[in-house]
Motif scaffolding. Structure first.
Motif, PDB file in Angstrom:
ATOM      1  N   GLU A  46       0.778  -1.205  -0.137  1.00 25.24           N
ATOM      2  CA  GLU A  46      -0.061   0.134   0.149  1.00 25.24           C
ATOM      3  C   GLU A  46       0.924   1.030  -0.083  1.00 25.24           C
ATOM      4  O   GLU A  46       0.584   2.334  -0.547  1.00 25.24           O
ATOM      5  N   GLY A  53      -6.416   4.478   0.541  1.00 26.37           N
ATOM      6  CA  GLY A  53      -7.798   3.960   0.652  1.00 26.37           C
ATOM      7  C   GLY A  53      -7.440   2.484   1.207  1.00 26.37           C
ATOM      8  O   GLY A  53      -8.593   1.608   1.136  1.00 26.37           O
ATOM      9  N   SER A  58      -6.963   3.516   5.644  1.00 27.23           N
ATOM     10  CA  SER A  58      -8.264   3.386   6.040  1.00 27.23           C
ATOM     11  C   SER A  58      -8.240   3.699   7.763  1.00 27.23           C
ATOM     12  O   SER A  58      -9.160   4.343   8.404  1.00 27.23           O
ATOM     13  N   VAL A  86     -15.643   5.452   6.449  1.00 24.75           N
ATOM     14  CA  VAL A  86     -14.206   5.272   5.804  1.00 24.75           C
ATOM     15  C   VAL A  86     -14.249   3.993   5.001  1.00 24.75           C
ATOM     16  O   VAL A  86     -13.773   3.793   4.020  1.00 24.75           O
ATOM     17  N   ASN A  90     -13.983   3.063   1.047  1.00 25.55           N
ATOM     18  CA  ASN A  90     -12.697   2.893   0.332  1.00 25.55           C
ATOM     19  C   ASN A  90     -12.861   1.062  -0.041  1.00 25.55           C
ATOM     20  O   ASN A  90     -11.735   0.338  -0.144  1.00 25.55           O
ATOM     21  N   LYS A  91     -14.086   0.538   0.078  1.00 28.29           N
ATOM     22  CA  LYS A  91     -14.335  -0.687  -0.360  1.00 28.29           C
ATOM     23  C   LYS A  91     -13.582  -1.273  -1.209  1.00 28.29           C
ATOM     24  O   LYS A  91     -12.971  -2.424  -1.394  1.00 28.29           O
ATOM     25  N   THR A  93     -10.967  -0.093  -2.971  1.00 28.08           N
ATOM     26  CA  THR A  93      -9.491  -0.037  -2.852  1.00 28.08           C
ATOM     27  C   THR A  93      -9.062  -0.988  -1.837  1.00 28.08           C
ATOM     28  O   THR A  93      -7.837  -1.558  -1.966  1.00 28.08           O
ATOM     29  N   LEU A  94      -9.677  -1.210  -0.920  1.00 27.63           N
ATOM     30  CA  LEU A  94      -9.232  -2.400   0.380  1.00 27.63           C
ATOM     31  C   LEU A  94      -9.347  -3.697  -0.431  1.00 27.63           C
ATOM     32  O   LEU A  94      -8.667  -4.403  -0.380  1.00 27.63           O
ATOM     33  N   ALA A 169      -6.358   7.920   4.538  1.00 31.85           N
ATOM     34  CA  ALA A 169      -7.685   8.226   3.408  1.00 31.85           C
ATOM     35  C   ALA A 169      -8.432   9.213   3.955  1.00 31.85           C
ATOM     36  O   ALA A 169      -8.392   9.491   5.081  1.00 31.85           O
TER      37      ALA A 169
END
Length: 185
Positions: A46, A53, A58, A86, A90-91, A93-94, A169
Protein backbone atom coordinates in the motif's frame (compact mmCIF):
# COMPACT_ATOMS: atom_id res chain seq x y z
CA UNK A 1 0.56 6.75 12.35
CA UNK A 2 3.07 4.55 14.16
CA UNK A 3 2.69 0.84 13.37
CA UNK A 4 4.49 -1.72 15.54
CA UNK A 5 4.66 -5.30 14.29
CA UNK A 6 5.46 -7.92 16.95
CA UNK A 7 4.82 -11.56 17.77
CA UNK A 8 1.69 -12.30 19.77
CA UNK A 9 1.48 -14.90 22.52
CA UNK A 10 0.10 -17.38 19.95
CA UNK A 11 3.10 -16.96 17.66
CA UNK A 12 1.18 -15.01 15.04
CA UNK A 13 1.91 -11.41 14.21
CA UNK A 14 0.09 -8.54 15.85
CA UNK A 15 0.23 -4.98 14.53
CA UNK A 16 -0.32 -2.21 17.07
CA UNK A 17 -1.48 0.99 15.39
CA UNK A 18 -0.97 4.31 17.18
CA UNK A 19 -3.29 6.76 15.41
CA UNK A 20 -2.82 10.52 15.40
CA UNK A 21 -6.05 10.94 17.42
CA UNK A 22 -4.48 9.08 20.37
CA UNK A 23 -6.36 5.83 19.80
CA UNK A 24 -4.24 2.69 19.89
CA UNK A 25 -5.60 -0.44 18.18
CA UNK A 26 -4.33 -3.97 17.72
CA UNK A 27 -4.72 -5.85 14.47
CA UNK A 28 -4.11 -9.59 14.92
CA UNK A 29 -2.42 -11.56 12.18
CA UNK A 30 -3.44 -15.02 11.10
CA UNK A 31 -0.12 -15.93 9.58
CA UNK A 32 1.76 -18.32 11.85
CA UNK A 33 2.62 -20.59 8.93
CA UNK A 34 4.32 -17.81 6.92
CA UNK A 35 7.68 -16.19 7.54
CA UNK A 36 6.36 -12.94 5.99
CA UNK A 37 3.54 -11.35 8.00
CA UNK A 38 0.54 -10.71 5.74
CA UNK A 39 -0.19 -7.31 7.27
CA UNK A 40 3.43 -6.33 6.67
CA UNK A 41 2.82 -7.17 3.00
CA UNK A 42 -0.17 -4.80 3.11
CA UNK A 43 2.01 -2.08 4.61
CA UNK A 44 4.77 -2.39 2.01
CA UNK A 45 2.40 -2.79 -0.94
CA UNK A 46 0.00 0.00 0.00
CA UNK A 47 2.87 2.40 0.74
CA UNK A 48 4.76 1.64 -2.49
CA UNK A 49 1.60 1.87 -4.60
CA UNK A 50 0.43 5.01 -2.76
CA UNK A 51 -2.89 3.43 -1.74
CA UNK A 52 -4.43 5.82 0.79
CA UNK A 53 -7.67 3.82 0.75
CA UNK A 54 -6.07 0.51 1.69
CA UNK A 55 -5.95 -1.11 5.13
CA UNK A 56 -3.48 1.26 6.78
CA UNK A 57 -4.77 4.50 5.24
CA UNK A 58 -8.31 3.54 6.21
CA UNK A 59 -7.35 2.76 9.81
CA UNK A 60 -5.39 6.02 10.06
CA UNK A 61 -8.55 7.85 8.93
CA UNK A 62 -10.70 6.23 11.63
CA UNK A 63 -11.64 2.88 10.13
CA UNK A 64 -11.81 0.00 12.59
CA UNK A 65 -12.24 -3.55 11.34
CA UNK A 66 -14.16 -6.19 13.28
CA UNK A 67 -11.05 -8.17 14.20
CA UNK A 68 -9.32 -5.14 15.75
CA UNK A 69 -9.15 -4.43 19.48
CA UNK A 70 -8.99 -1.07 21.24
CA UNK A 71 -5.87 -0.96 23.42
CA UNK A 72 -6.00 2.61 24.69
CA UNK A 73 -7.20 6.09 23.95
CA UNK A 74 -10.65 7.52 23.72
CA UNK A 75 -12.47 7.05 20.42
CA UNK A 76 -14.48 9.93 18.98
CA UNK A 77 -18.14 10.21 19.92
CA UNK A 78 -19.04 9.13 16.37
CA UNK A 79 -16.26 6.54 15.97
CA UNK A 80 -18.49 3.69 14.78
CA UNK A 81 -20.29 5.84 12.21
CA UNK A 82 -17.00 7.36 11.00
CA UNK A 83 -15.44 3.90 10.70
CA UNK A 84 -18.36 2.71 8.61
CA UNK A 85 -18.12 5.75 6.30
CA UNK A 86 -14.36 5.30 5.83
CA UNK A 87 -14.60 1.57 5.14
CA UNK A 88 -17.60 1.96 2.81
CA UNK A 89 -15.86 4.74 0.87
CA UNK A 90 -12.72 2.60 0.45
CA UNK A 91 -14.38 -0.77 -0.17
CA UNK A 92 -13.02 -1.12 -3.72
CA UNK A 93 -9.49 -0.01 -2.80
CA UNK A 94 -9.50 -2.34 0.20
CA UNK A 95 -10.34 -5.25 -2.11
CA UNK A 96 -7.61 -4.29 -4.56
CA UNK A 97 -5.13 -3.88 -1.69
CA UNK A 98 -5.99 -7.36 -0.40
CA UNK A 99 -5.37 -8.98 -3.77
CA UNK A 100 -2.20 -7.07 -4.66
CA UNK A 101 -0.70 -7.42 -1.17
CA UNK A 102 -1.42 -11.15 -1.46
CA UNK A 103 0.53 -11.35 -4.70
CA UNK A 104 3.47 -9.33 -3.31
CA UNK A 105 3.35 -11.48 -0.17
CA UNK A 106 3.51 -14.68 -2.24
CA UNK A 107 6.41 -13.37 -4.33
CA UNK A 108 8.51 -12.55 -1.25
CA UNK A 109 7.39 -15.58 0.80
CA UNK A 110 8.36 -18.04 -1.94
CA UNK A 111 11.21 -15.98 -3.42
CA UNK A 112 9.40 -16.39 -6.75
CA UNK A 113 11.68 -15.51 -9.68
CA UNK A 114 8.74 -14.68 -11.98
CA UNK A 115 8.44 -11.02 -12.99
CA UNK A 116 6.56 -9.33 -10.15
CA UNK A 117 5.01 -6.65 -12.34
CA UNK A 118 3.48 -9.29 -14.63
CA UNK A 119 2.03 -11.20 -11.69
CA UNK A 120 0.57 -8.05 -10.13
CA UNK A 121 -0.82 -6.90 -13.50
CA UNK A 122 -2.50 -10.29 -13.99
CA UNK A 123 -4.09 -10.06 -10.54
CA UNK A 124 -5.25 -6.51 -11.29
CA UNK A 125 -6.75 -7.64 -14.59
CA UNK A 126 -9.07 -10.03 -12.77
CA UNK A 127 -10.41 -7.11 -10.72
CA UNK A 128 -10.45 -4.37 -13.30
CA UNK A 129 -10.17 -4.53 -17.10
CA UNK A 130 -8.95 -0.92 -17.17
CA UNK A 131 -5.42 0.39 -17.54
CA UNK A 132 -3.01 -0.78 -14.83
CA UNK A 133 -2.49 2.36 -12.70
CA UNK A 134 1.01 1.64 -11.35
CA UNK A 135 4.46 1.48 -12.88
CA UNK A 136 6.77 -1.53 -12.91
CA UNK A 137 9.07 0.52 -10.68
CA UNK A 138 6.34 0.95 -8.04
CA UNK A 139 5.67 -2.79 -8.05
CA UNK A 140 9.40 -3.44 -7.80
CA UNK A 141 9.60 -1.02 -4.87
CA UNK A 142 6.82 -2.95 -3.08
CA UNK A 143 8.72 -6.22 -3.53
CA UNK A 144 12.07 -4.70 -2.47
CA UNK A 145 10.52 -2.95 0.54
CA UNK A 146 8.76 -6.11 1.71
CA UNK A 147 11.93 -8.15 1.21
CA UNK A 148 13.93 -5.66 3.31
CA UNK A 149 11.24 -5.40 5.99
CA UNK A 150 11.01 -9.19 6.16
CA UNK A 151 14.78 -9.38 6.72
CA UNK A 152 14.50 -6.87 9.58
CA UNK A 153 11.49 -8.76 10.96
CA UNK A 154 13.37 -12.05 10.96
CA UNK A 155 16.44 -10.48 12.57
CA UNK A 156 14.64 -8.47 15.28
CA UNK A 157 11.19 -10.00 15.70
CA UNK A 158 9.66 -6.54 15.87
CA UNK A 159 9.34 -3.56 13.55
CA UNK A 160 8.43 0.08 14.23
CA UNK A 161 7.20 1.78 11.06
CA UNK A 162 5.50 5.06 10.29
CA UNK A 163 2.53 5.23 7.94
CA UNK A 164 2.92 8.42 5.82
CA UNK A 165 0.50 11.26 6.60
CA UNK A 166 -0.15 11.87 2.90
CA UNK A 167 -1.53 8.33 2.62
CA UNK A 168 -4.31 8.75 5.19
CA UNK A 169 -7.69 8.22 3.52
CA UNK A 170 -10.16 11.07 3.43
CA UNK A 171 -13.04 10.54 5.83
CA UNK A 172 -16.34 11.25 4.10
CA UNK A 173 -18.56 13.71 5.95
CA UNK A 174 -21.68 12.39 7.67
CA UNK A 175 -24.78 12.28 5.49
CA UNK A 176 -27.54 14.71 6.22
CA UNK A 177 -25.36 17.12 8.18
CA UNK A 178 -25.58 20.67 6.94
CA UNK A 179 -22.48 22.77 7.11
CA UNK A 180 -22.32 26.52 7.40
CA UNK A 181 -24.72 29.14 8.71
CA UNK A 182 -28.39 28.51 8.85
CA UNK A 183 -30.65 31.03 7.19
CA UNK A 184 -32.91 33.09 9.41
CA UNK A 185 -36.61 33.31 8.74
Amino acid sequence: MLVVFAHSSTGATVATLHRADGVVLQLPGYDRKFRVPHDLAHFATERALQMAGGLFGSVAAGGVFTNMRLVSGRPRHDAAARSKRVIDANKQTLGVAEVLAGVIHQIVETDDPAPAATMVRNAWGVLDPGVFPWTDEQVGTAVRDLTELTGEWEARGTLRLTWPDHLVAAAPPPRGVRRGRRGRA
